[in-house]
Design a protein around this motif. Structure first.
Motif, short mmCIF file in Angstrom:
data_model
loop_
_atom_site.label_atom_id
_atom_site.label_comp_id
_atom_site.label_asym_id
_atom_site.label_seq_id
_atom_site.Cartn_x
_atom_site.Cartn_y
_atom_site.Cartn_z
N SER A 125 -13.41 -27.58 13.71
CA SER A 125 -14.57 -27.97 13.53
C SER A 125 -15.36 -26.70 13.16
CB SER A 125 -15.22 -28.99 14.39
OG SER A 125 -15.72 -28.36 15.53
N SER A 126 -16.66 -27.18 12.61
CA SER A 126 -17.53 -25.87 12.35
C SER A 126 -17.89 -25.14 13.76
CB SER A 126 -18.69 -26.46 11.64
OG SER A 126 -19.52 -27.38 12.53
N GLY A 127 -17.75 -25.94 15.05
CA GLY A 127 -18.07 -25.41 16.18
C GLY A 127 -16.91 -24.62 16.75
N GLY A 128 -15.75 -24.44 16.20
CA GLY A 128 -14.84 -23.86 16.66
C GLY A 128 -13.45 -24.49 16.84
N THR A 129 -12.54 -24.10 17.77
CA THR A 129 -11.24 -24.58 17.90
C THR A 129 -11.00 -24.88 19.13
OG1 THR A 129 -10.25 -22.58 18.09
CG2 THR A 129 -10.11 -23.48 16.03
N ILE A 130 -10.39 -25.81 19.32
CA ILE A 130 -9.92 -26.42 21.16
C ILE A 130 -8.32 -26.59 20.82
CG2 ILE A 130 -10.04 -28.44 22.58
CD1 ILE A 130 -12.76 -29.05 21.36
N TYR A 131 -7.87 -26.03 21.86
CA TYR A 131 -6.44 -26.24 22.16
C TYR A 131 -5.92 -26.67 23.50
CZ TYR A 131 -5.75 -22.94 18.47
OH TYR A 131 -5.71 -22.24 17.20
N GLU A 132 -4.92 -27.51 23.66
CA GLU A 132 -4.57 -27.97 24.87
C GLU A 132 -3.72 -26.81 25.26
OE1 GLU A 132 -6.79 -31.01 24.63
OE2 GLU A 132 -5.44 -30.79 26.46
N GLY A 133 -3.52 -26.80 26.69
CA GLY A 133 -2.80 -25.75 27.53
C GLY A 133 -1.45 -25.42 26.93
N PHE A 134 -0.57 -26.43 26.64
CA PHE A 134 0.74 -26.08 26.11
C PHE A 134 0.43 -25.49 24.59
CE2 PHE A 134 0.93 -29.18 22.82
CZ PHE A 134 0.05 -30.37 23.35
N ALA A 135 -0.56 -25.50 24.14
CA ALA A 135 -0.60 -24.74 22.83
C ALA A 135 -1.15 -23.54 22.72
CB ALA A 135 -1.44 -25.96 21.75
N GLN A 136 -1.95 -23.59 23.71
CA GLN A 136 -2.73 -21.92 23.77
C GLN A 136 -1.60 -20.89 23.88
OE1 GLN A 136 -6.24 -22.24 24.35
NE2 GLN A 136 -6.10 -20.31 23.68
N GLY A 137 -2.12 -19.72 22.86
CA GLY A 137 -1.06 -18.69 22.57
C GLY A 137 0.05 -18.84 21.75
N ARG A 138 0.50 -20.12 21.49
CA ARG A 138 1.47 -20.36 20.85
C ARG A 138 1.30 -20.91 19.55
NH1 ARG A 138 5.90 -23.45 22.33
NH2 ARG A 138 4.36 -25.09 23.32
#
Length: 118
Positions: A52-65
């Motif tokens: 969103s305009s506020g940034g991004t959110i990733y779940e743990g399994f997605a972070q970094g990949r």
């Protein structure tokens, strides 16, 4: 409301990459956020990433990949998935969350299958 069309799923080997795309048509200025959920075999649907305009959110399994991004027009969201693992096998769903007061709720795509072979 918006209509969502996803593309980019498929079969890939462990360690491979795929990029999913989802294009929205309709009331684009009403979009607050876009992103991706997935449903792995035998499991509940889970969030993957949101932008969103506020940034991004990733779940743990997605972070970094995985990397979620959106085009300049704001109507297409991407999910770049690298270093894929067999446990990433799932149906991936695009979603759109609307701004408050626009009169419609979250919208979902039909899903695109991602299969990662070991």
């Amino acid at each position: 409301q918006v209509h969502l069309v996803e593309s980019g799923g498929g079969l890939v080997h462990t360690g491979g990459s795929l990029r999913l795309s989802c294009t929205a048509s309709g009331s684009i200025p009403s979009i607050l956020a876009m992103g991706w959920y997935r449903q792995c075999p035998g499991k509940e649907r889970e969030r993957v990433a949101v932008i969103s305009s506020g940034g991004t959110i990733y779940e743990g399994f997605a972070q970094g990949r995985f990397t979620v991004s959106r085009n300049g027009a704001g109507n297409t969201v991407y999910l770049q998935m690298n270093n894929l693992k067999p446990e990433d096998t799932a149906v991936y769903y695009c979603f759109v969350a609307p701004r408050l007061g626009v009169g419609w709720g979250d919208q979902w795509g039909r899903g695109t299958q991602v299969t990662v072979s070991s």
